[in-house]
Design a protein around this motif. Structure first.
Motif, PDB file in Angstrom:
ATOM      1  N   GLN A   1      -7.133   8.967  -8.805  1.00  0.00           N
ATOM      2  CA  GLN A   1      -7.264   7.412  -8.794  1.00  0.00           C
ATOM      3  C   GLN A   1      -5.911   6.780  -9.230  1.00  0.00           C
ATOM      4  O   GLN A   1      -5.959   5.281  -9.275  1.00  0.00           O
TER       5      GLN A   1
ATOM      6  N   THR B   1       0.284   4.457  -0.380  1.00  0.00           N
ATOM      7  CA  THR B   1      -0.701   5.422   0.401  1.00  0.00           C
ATOM      8  C   THR B   1       0.145   5.433   2.013  1.00  0.00           C
ATOM      9  O   THR B   1       0.370   6.314   2.528  1.00  0.00           O
TER      10      THR B   1
ATOM     11  N   LYS C   1      -4.714  10.219  -4.603  1.00  0.00           N
ATOM     12  CA  LYS C   1      -6.135   9.659  -4.331  1.00  0.00           C
ATOM     13  C   LYS C   1      -7.022  10.208  -5.360  1.00  0.00           C
ATOM     14  O   LYS C   1      -8.109   9.581  -5.933  1.00  0.00           O
TER      15      LYS C   1
ATOM     16  N   ALA D   1      -3.716   6.069  -7.128  1.00  0.00           N
ATOM     17  CA  ALA D   1      -3.180   5.150  -5.962  1.00  0.00           C
ATOM     18  C   ALA D   1      -3.848   3.950  -6.284  1.00  0.00           C
ATOM     19  O   ALA D   1      -3.403   2.798  -5.834  1.00  0.00           O
ATOM     20  N   ASN D   2      -5.141   3.959  -6.679  1.00  0.00           N
ATOM     21  CA  ASN D   2      -5.674   2.467  -6.948  1.00  0.00           C
ATOM     22  C   ASN D   2      -5.240   1.671  -7.980  1.00  0.00           C
ATOM     23  O   ASN D   2      -4.991   0.481  -8.012  1.00  0.00           O
TER      24      ASN D   2
ATOM     25  N   ASN E   1       1.034  -1.214   0.066  1.00  0.00           N
ATOM     26  CA  ASN E   1       0.071  -0.169  -0.142  1.00  0.00           C
ATOM     27  C   ASN E   1       0.832   1.100  -0.060  1.00  0.00           C
ATOM     28  O   ASN E   1       1.403   1.676   0.954  1.00  0.00           O
TER      29      ASN E   1
ATOM     30  N   ILE F   1      -0.258  12.497  -1.693  1.00  0.00           N
ATOM     31  CA  ILE F   1      -0.912  11.490  -1.413  1.00  0.00           C
ATOM     32  C   ILE F   1      -2.572  11.936  -1.996  1.00  0.00           C
ATOM     33  O   ILE F   1      -3.141  11.195  -2.624  1.00  0.00           O
ATOM     34  N   ARG F   2      -2.834  13.216  -1.588  1.00  0.00           N
ATOM     35  CA  ARG F   2      -4.174  13.658  -1.957  1.00  0.00           C
ATOM     36  C   ARG F   2      -4.143  13.691  -3.499  1.00  0.00           C
ATOM     37  O   ARG F   2      -5.257  13.101  -4.126  1.00  0.00           O
TER      38      ARG F   2
END
Ligand SMILES: *[C@@H]1O[C@H](CO)[C@@H](O)[C@H](O)[C@H]1NC(C)=O
Ligand SMILES: *[C@@H]1O[C@H](CO)[C@@H](O)[C@H](O)[C@H]1NC(C)=O
Ligand SMILES: *[C@@H]1O[C@H](CO)[C@@H](O)[C@H](O)[C@H]1NC(C)=O
Ligand SMILES: *[C@@H]1O[C@H](CO)[C@@H](O)[C@H](O)[C@H]1NC(C)=O
Ligand SMILES: *[C@@H]1O[C@H](CO)[C@@H](O)[C@H](O)[C@H]1NC(C)=O
Length: 248
Positions: free
Chosen positions: A64, A44, A61, A66-67, A42, A57-58
């Motif tokens: 998308q 993040t 996210k 991060a996913n 992970n 990080i923001r």
């Protein structure tokens, strides 16, 4: 007359059952939660633990990415290398920079900091330039990224940004995360040649922090759902009243 009333009663009962069924669809469909598998690394979480990467990080996210990374780390054998810009890297961008970017450009900017290959710090000495980033091929000159080393220092250039790796956040042979203290600007987004629009006069830190608040586009749908349910309730109680009145 008696028969007509009975017929009406049956018809209304049918509607009553129908609307009862319609008003409670969500109760019947609660999905069973599977226990969480160990899963891929992970990113993040790693950046959160390291601190001072809140804006990156923001952005990851909100875009998308991060996913996307979770999926890639699960499936790719080549691994991933991330040049993570610190919060101070973002705050040294000129005021309002992030807010002038389209959603697509935000995705490209984040992806420009990600290499779809694991690179250990010793591999930087032999890597061939330009590197391929997740943002796209460097061959067309839109997303060029070069890494050079001298002694212990690893220099990175996009042509518009010169910086160097300032620390290793994480490395496990599949994922490497390095800290950089400037945001890497790709030509595709920050080409100085076309006349740039005048930057908005605003505090850069606040602007940058506001970036990741993803737009709430569910409001309209929610209000529609609410009014539909309200209507069902009106019909439901109306029909109930008639049914009760008739059966008395
Ligand atoms: C990754 O870590 C973050 C922060 O700890 C957490 O919010 C998120 O749910 C995690 N994602 C997955 C897929 O486990
Ligand atoms: C990881 O990959 C496996 C096999 O391809 C798949 O079954 C699983 O759902 C994936 N997990 C995540 C979190 O993507
Ligand atoms: C790396 O960058 C430093 C300054 O940050 C510079 O002094 C040095 O010459 C650069 N080295 C290479 C190989 O580009
Ligand atoms: C990156 O390296 C390639 C190959 O050495 C070179 O042609 C290109 O000009 C370099 N680009 C930048 C931005 O330094
Ligand atoms: C980056 O460094 C190169 C030489 O190493 C220099 O020619 C160029 O002007 C620098 N660019 C910026 C934006 O500092």
């Amino acid at each position: 007359m008696e028969q007509q009333q009975q017929h009406l009663f049956i018809t209304l009962s049918f509607f009553l059952v129908f609307f009862l069924h319609c008003s409670t669809p969500t109760l019947a469909q609660a999905p069973a939660l599977a226990p969480a598998p160990p899963g891929p690394t992970n990113v993040t979480k790693i950046l959160e633990k390291a601190g001072q990467f809140t804006i990156f990080i923001r952005l990851m996210k909100a875009t998308q990415v991060a996913n996307q990374l979770l999926g890639q780390l699960n499936n790719s054998n080549n691994g991933i290398t991330i040049f993570a810009p610190s919060d101070s890297a973002f705050s040294s961008l000129s005021a309002g920079t992030l807010n002038t970017l389209t959603d697509e450009q935000k995705v490209e900017l984040v992806q420009f900091h990600i290499i779809p290959t694991f690179l250990s710090s010793s591999q930087f000495q032999t890597v061939s330039n330009p590197l391929r980033t997740q943002a796209g091929d460097s061959a067309d000159g839109k997303f060029p990224l070069n890494v050079t080393t001298s002694g212990n220092s690893v220099n990175i250039t996009s042509g518009l940004t010169n910086t160097s790796v300032s620390g290793t956040i994480y490395t496990d042979g599949q994922l490497a995360v390095y800290q950089i203290d400037q945001v890497l600007k790709p030509y595709q987004i920050f080409d100085p040649k076309p006349p740039a629009p005048a930057p908005a006069p605003a505090k850069s830190k606040k602007k940058a922090a506001a970036i990741a608040e993803s737009p709430d586009d569910t409001t309209a749908d929610n209000s529609k759902a609410v009014s539909l349910t309200a209507m069902q309730n009106v019909v439901f109680w109306g029909v109930s009243a008639i049914v009760i009145a008739l059966s008395l």
